[in-house]
Structure formats: C-alpha cells, structure tokens
Design a protein around this motif. Structure first.
Motif, PDB file in Angstrom:
ATOM      1  N   GLN A  71       0.842  -1.189   0.000  1.00 28.99           N
ATOM      2  CA  GLN A  71       0.000   0.000   0.000  1.00 28.99           C
ATOM      3  C   GLN A  71       0.884   1.247   0.000  1.00 28.99           C
ATOM      4  N   ALA A  72       0.676   2.099  -0.996  1.00 29.87           N
ATOM      5  CA  ALA A  72       1.442   3.343  -1.071  1.00 29.87           C
ATOM      6  C   ALA A  72       0.920   4.335  -0.038  1.00 29.87           C
ATOM      7  N   THR A  73       1.703   5.328   0.258  1.00 27.25           N
ATOM      8  CA  THR A  73       1.314   6.322   1.241  1.00 27.25           C
ATOM      9  C   THR A  73       0.781   7.570   0.563  1.00 27.25           C
ATOM     10  N   PHE A  74       0.349   8.518   1.390  1.00 31.03           N
ATOM     11  CA  PHE A  74      -0.145   9.788   0.873  1.00 31.03           C
ATOM     12  C   PHE A  74       0.991  10.779   0.670  1.00 31.03           C
ATOM     13  N   ASP A  96      -4.580  15.334  10.025  1.00 31.13           N
ATOM     14  CA  ASP A  96      -4.772  14.013  10.619  1.00 31.13           C
ATOM     15  C   ASP A  96      -5.813  14.042  11.734  1.00 31.13           C
ATOM     16  N   LYS A  97      -5.787  15.106  12.539  1.00 30.02           N
ATOM     17  CA  LYS A  97      -6.761  15.235  13.626  1.00 30.02           C
ATOM     18  C   LYS A  97      -8.177  15.315  13.075  1.00 30.02           C
ATOM     19  N   LEU A  98      -8.363  16.128  12.025  1.00 34.67           N
ATOM     20  CA  LEU A  98      -9.691  16.251  11.420  1.00 34.67           C
ATOM     21  C   LEU A  98     -10.138  14.925  10.821  1.00 34.67           C
ATOM     22  N   TYR A  99      -9.216  14.250  10.131  1.00 35.05           N
ATOM     23  CA  TYR A  99      -9.572  12.994   9.468  1.00 35.05           C
ATOM     24  C   TYR A  99      -9.964  11.920  10.476  1.00 35.05           C
ATOM     25  N   ILE A 100      -9.154  11.751  11.514  1.00 33.10           N
ATOM     26  CA  ILE A 100      -9.439  10.718  12.523  1.00 33.10           C
ATOM     27  C   ILE A 100     -10.745  11.026  13.251  1.00 33.10           C
ATOM     28  N   GLN A 126      -7.927  19.836   0.186  1.00 31.23           N
ATOM     29  CA  GLN A 126      -7.796  18.798  -0.822  1.00 31.23           C
ATOM     30  C   GLN A 126      -7.048  17.580  -0.273  1.00 31.23           C
ATOM     31  N   VAL A 127      -6.065  17.814   0.607  1.00 29.30           N
ATOM     32  CA  VAL A 127      -5.377  16.687   1.249  1.00 29.30           C
ATOM     33  C   VAL A 127      -6.361  15.893   2.108  1.00 29.30           C
ATOM     34  N   LEU A 128      -7.173  16.620   2.884  1.00 26.17           N
ATOM     35  CA  LEU A 128      -8.170  15.962   3.728  1.00 26.17           C
ATOM     36  C   LEU A 128      -9.187  15.198   2.885  1.00 26.17           C
ATOM     37  N   LEU A 129      -9.660  15.833   1.807  1.00 21.48           N
ATOM     38  CA  LEU A 129     -10.660  15.188   0.954  1.00 21.48           C
ATOM     39  C   LEU A 129     -10.105  13.928   0.303  1.00 21.48           C
ATOM     40  N   GLN A 130      -8.826  13.964  -0.060  1.00 19.57           N
ATOM     41  CA  GLN A 130      -8.222  12.777  -0.675  1.00 19.57           C
ATOM     42  C   GLN A 130      -8.201  11.607   0.313  1.00 19.57           C
ATOM     43  N   LYS A 131      -7.913  11.893   1.566  1.00 18.88           N
ATOM     44  CA  LYS A 131      -7.903  10.836   2.583  1.00 18.88           C
ATOM     45  C   LYS A 131      -9.315  10.315   2.836  1.00 18.88           C
ATOM     46  N   VAL A 132     -10.283  11.230   2.908  1.00 14.11           N
ATOM     47  CA  VAL A 132     -11.664  10.810   3.144  1.00 14.11           C
ATOM     48  C   VAL A 132     -12.188  10.013   1.949  1.00 14.11           C
ATOM     49  N   LEU A 133     -11.836  10.442   0.738  1.00 16.77           N
ATOM     50  CA  LEU A 133     -12.285   9.735  -0.459  1.00 16.77           C
ATOM     51  C   LEU A 133     -11.714   8.316  -0.502  1.00 16.77           C
ATOM     52  N   ALA A 134     -10.453   8.165  -0.103  1.00 24.03           N
ATOM     53  CA  ALA A 134      -9.843   6.832  -0.061  1.00 24.03           C
ATOM     54  C   ALA A 134     -10.543   5.944   0.966  1.00 24.03           C
ATOM     55  N   HIS A 135     -10.828   6.507   2.136  1.00 23.47           N
ATOM     56  CA  HIS A 135     -11.564   5.769   3.166  1.00 23.47           C
ATOM     57  C   HIS A 135     -12.962   5.409   2.662  1.00 23.47           C
ATOM     58  N   HIS A 136     -13.577   6.334   1.927  1.00 22.00           N
ATOM     59  CA  HIS A 136     -14.918   6.121   1.387  1.00 22.00           C
ATOM     60  C   HIS A 136     -14.922   4.954   0.400  1.00 22.00           C
ATOM     61  N   LEU A 157     -17.772  14.592   2.958  1.00 22.93           N
ATOM     62  CA  LEU A 157     -17.352  14.629   4.363  1.00 22.93           C
ATOM     63  C   LEU A 157     -18.431  14.050   5.279  1.00 22.93           C
ATOM     64  N   CYS A 158     -19.700  14.366   4.978  1.00 27.67           N
ATOM     65  CA  CYS A 158     -20.792  13.827   5.799  1.00 27.67           C
ATOM     66  C   CYS A 158     -20.852  12.305   5.688  1.00 27.67           C
ATOM     67  N   GLU A 159     -20.644  11.781   4.481  1.00 33.29           N
ATOM     68  CA  GLU A 159     -20.642  10.330   4.320  1.00 33.29           C
ATOM     69  C   GLU A 159     -19.455   9.708   5.043  1.00 33.29           C
ATOM     70  N   GLY A 160     -18.307  10.404   5.019  1.00 41.61           N
ATOM     71  CA  GLY A 160     -17.154   9.918   5.766  1.00 41.61           C
ATOM     72  C   GLY A 160     -17.404   9.907   7.263  1.00 41.61           C
ATOM     73  N   GLY A 161     -18.273  10.804   7.731  1.00 41.29           N
ATOM     74  CA  GLY A 161     -18.616  10.860   9.151  1.00 41.29           C
ATOM     75  C   GLY A 161     -19.641   9.834   9.581  1.00 41.29           C
ATOM     76  N   GLY A 162     -20.093   8.989   8.640  1.00 44.58           N
ATOM     77  CA  GLY A 162     -21.009   7.918   9.009  1.00 44.58           C
ATOM     78  C   GLY A 162     -22.480   8.212   8.805  1.00 44.58           C
ATOM     79  N   TYR A 163     -22.818   9.325   8.158  1.00 46.55           N
ATOM     80  CA  TYR A 163     -24.224   9.653   7.909  1.00 46.55           C
ATOM     81  C   TYR A 163     -24.694   8.922   6.655  1.00 46.55           C
ATOM     82  N   ASP A 164     -25.795   8.147   6.802  1.00 44.95           N
ATOM     83  CA  ASP A 164     -26.240   7.304   5.693  1.00 44.95           C
ATOM     84  C   ASP A 164     -27.355   7.929   4.862  1.00 44.95           C
ATOM     85  N   ILE A 165     -27.895   9.058   5.300  1.00 44.48           N
ATOM     86  CA  ILE A 165     -28.882   9.791   4.500  1.00 44.48           C
ATOM     87  C   ILE A 165     -28.467  11.263   4.489  1.00 44.48           C
ATOM     88  N   ILE A 166     -28.311  11.814   3.304  1.00 48.10           N
ATOM     89  CA  ILE A 166     -27.880  13.206   3.150  1.00 48.10           C
ATOM     90  C   ILE A 166     -28.985  13.983   2.452  1.00 48.10           C
TER      91      ILE A 166
END
Length: 420
Positions: free
Chosen positions: A70-73, A89-93, A122-132, A232-241
């Motif tokens: 697995q490559a890194t960011f 990292d704090k925001l992402y976690i 954009q760095v944060l969004l890239q991490k959230v998108l990968a998690h998504h 970001l809302c989907e990354g936070g676990g919200y299933d209806i937007i």
C-alpha cells in the motif's frame, strides 16, 4: 515497527530498500517455500487509508512471487508542515470516528477561499475519499449513503417537512445530515442562515447534523463546495444526506447533478400544470410532494396533485425503471410521510438494481470535475496581472456605454492570451 522477516541473499538489497518506505501500520504475511525459505505474499494495512495498491512480480528459481504494498499519501502531503499535517490528521481521525465538531471544522475548511486552506482541504478530501472507497468495497460496491436533493419555492414548508421527516428517520436508526443552502444577498453579500433555527427538535438530535451554508454568489442554488460537504458527511457515518435549496426557476436545479434522488416540494394552489411545465425544475424531479395537505387545503392539494400527474406525462422519460410520482403530504398531521419514505426506498432499490444509480454517480463525478475546472480557470483569469490591471478601466467604459460588453470581453481575453 516489529516485522518478522527472513531475508535471503538474492532479495536482501531489494527488501531493505522497500522497508525504508514510510508505512503507517502494516502486517506482513510470509509464506514458507521449500526453495527459498520464505517469500512475501502481501502487505496488508490494519488501519488502511484506502490507498492505491501497486504489485510487483518477483521471479526466482521458477517461482512467481506477488508483493502487494500500500502506497502512502506522500504525494499529496508534500510541502505540508508538521503542524498542518497534525491538523489534517486530527480532522480525518475525528471525522471517521463520527465526531460532529471535526465534521463541522472540516466543512469550514473546504468552504474556505484561502489558497493555503484550500490545499489542506484537498489533502483531507483525498484521505476521506480513499476511506470512502474502502468502505464501499466492504459494502459490496453499494453506495454508503442515500443522497436526496430537496427543492421548492419559498414557503413550501421545506424546513418543517425536514424536521418531521428527519425525526422519523433517526427514530428508525438512520443518521441524517442536512445541508441547508441559503441564497446570499446581491446587495450586502450576507445570508440569514436561519434554517437551523426552524428545526429546533432535529438540531438537538445526536443522530442528525444540520449545516446551513451561503451560496456566496454561486448559481444553481448550491454552494461552491456542496459536493465536498456531501463526501465529508458520508465519511462521518451519515447514511442519508439531504441537500435543501431554494428552487424558483430553471437555473435552480444544479443540485440534481449531485444527488441520487431529486424531490420537489410544492405548496397547494401553486399554479396549474402549464405553470409547472414552465417552471423547468419539474423536468428534474424524481418525486413531487404537495405539502400542507391538511385542513382547508386538502381540496386544492388534491387538485394540484392531479394537475401535476398530467404534467409529468408530457415530459420525456429519463429512467428505464422509474416514473416520477406525485404524492400529498402534511408535516403537521403526518399524512403521507411514511408513504413518501417508502417511495424513496423503492426508487433507490430500483435504480441500484438496474445499475442506473452507479452510472449516475459516475457522471456526476465528471460534472463536478468540470465545474471545479471552470471555477479555477475563471479565478486564474481574474488574478492575472495584465487582466487585473485592465478590468477597472474596461468596466468603466462598459458602464458609460463607450464600449460594448462583448468588445470588452474580447480585449480582456486577448490580454490574457498574450501574457507570455
């Protein structure tokens, strides 16, 4: 990092170089071999951030070895200071752990127009998108959340409906996020952002998150960063937007390009079916709900329901599996609310089963990309030194009538093209 490994002479130099790469938390699996003593099958992350996977094929003694790393960011985080990296990292976690404060701070970050903050976003969004993406793979490729756009003229009862409907959803175990978009004043540039104050019960619900945002001059009834906020809302676990906008004409259905289902809320006595066709926005609706269908307004609500059913028959079919429906609802008495949710679930299941929902989301990603390109190109154009210096002079000539708007635009474009 405690990594059990057996290094043999033929691969020792390669593996030593490989393990200098910055890994976060990885578990290496080793497969014994009668010829080499050990061989690496795959490197798998315990706490994967959903990064892309690169494979190498090692050929030795006729045996094919597969190494998955697995490559890194690193490419996305180059140039960030330690403080900025810790902040992202704090925001992402916090975001993926469902902390509402981190979600609010993350949306504020992506809404910022400051250049450096836009880079951090954009760095944060890239991490959230990968998690998504990783979570979608665990969900067998199905979308994690159901995105619903809500639009309608002022006074249609959108906020009242969202509060009643949202409470019903949270009681059924769903997590709801509401992105309420308020139009900004052309005179002062400000917005009231008052939708949250009208959802008092829902705003106190810990399974609901309400975020009012100004349009800040963006056309289409949505903000510049509504798509990022959805992610970001989907990354936070919200299933209806829910994305709530004010729709009053043809230009106000840009929200349809970022949601799975577009719901149009109309008050009774809102005009005949011809008025509905002229409104333009009816063309994008997957479901039309006539609100305030209670008391003395039941009769006009039934009449307008019949007229819009007729109007929808005249429109071109947009889906092979779904025909737009018209229903009556009342947030005061609760009439039609459960039926409306059943229709929405039916739409989602049909669109998922036919593959249209997946295709629609892919198309929306392309639209999103080009919207951002247009915004960035316009910003680059306005900030160019030669163009920026000529804009005030040419604007003054256009205002005085000495120069036509088309001619002024041509002169600015020529100045931009000849910048080199």
């Amino acid at each position: 990092m405690n990594i059990p490994m057996l290094l043999l002479h033929p691969h020792q130099r390669f593996l030593k170089g490989l393990f200098r790469i910055s890994f976060h938390c990885y578990h290496f699996l080793f497969h014994p071999s009668t010829h080499l003593g050990s061989g690496i099958l795959c490197a798998q992350p315990f706490n994967s951030l959903g990064l892309h996977c690169t494979k190498w094929m090692l050929l030795s003694n006729g045996l094919r070895r597969k190494l998955c790393v697995q490559a890194t960011f690193q490419d996305h985080t180059e140039g960030l200071s330690d403080k900025e990296q810790r902040f992202v990292d704090k925001l992402y976690i916090g975001l993926i752990q469902g902390q509402r404060a981190c979600l609010a701070e993350a949306i504020t970050l992506v809404e910022s127009t400051h250049n450096r903050k836009k880079e951090l976003a954009q760095v944060l969004l890239q991490k959230v998108l990968a998690h998504h993406r990783e979570q979608e793979q665990l969900n067998k490729g199905k979308p994690l959340a159901f995105r619903v756009g809500l639009s309608g003229p002022p006074g249609a009862g959108k906020s009242t409906f969202i509060e009643y409907f949202g409470k019903m959803l949270t009681e059924r175990g769903h997590k709801l996020s509401v992105l309420a978009v308020d139009p900004s004043s052309c005179t002062s540039g400000g917005s009231l952002l008052g939708d949250k104050t009208r959802m008092t019960e829902l705003s106190r619900d810990m399974n609901a998150y309400i975020r009012p945002s100004p349009t800040s001059g963006t056309l289409g009834g949505v903000t510049r960063t509504t798509n990022e906020a959805i992610l970001l809302c989907e990354g936070g676990g919200y299933d209806i937007i829910f994305i709530e906008t004010v729709g009053v004409g043809q230009s106000e259905f840009a929200v349809a390009d970022m949601v799975d289902m577009f719901v149009l809320l109309l008050p009774p006595a809102g005009g005949d079916e011809l008025q509905g066709i002229k409104r333009g926005i009816i063309e994008m609706a997957d479901l039309v709900a006539i609100t305030k269908s209670d008391g003395d307004l039941i009769v006009p609500a039934r009449r307008i329901q019949a007229e819009y059913v007729s109007a929808l028959k005249l429109l071109r079919k947009r889906s092979e599996v779904w025909r737009p429906k018209v229903i009556r609802i009342s947030a005061r008495t609760g009439e039609g609310i459960t039926e409306m949710w059943d229709k929405m679930k039916e739409f989602r299941d049909l669109m998922l089963g036919s593959g249209e929902l997946t295709a629609k989301r892919r198309k929306q990603q392309k639209v999103w990309m080009w919207n951002l390109i247009q915004e960035n190109v316009l910003g680059h154009f306005k900030s160019h030194p030669t163009v920026r210096g000529q804009i005030p002079l040419l604007e003054k000539k256009v205002l005085s009538g000495a120069l036509s708007p088309g001619r002024a635009a041509d002169l600015l474009w020529k100045a931009f093209k000849s910048r080199d």
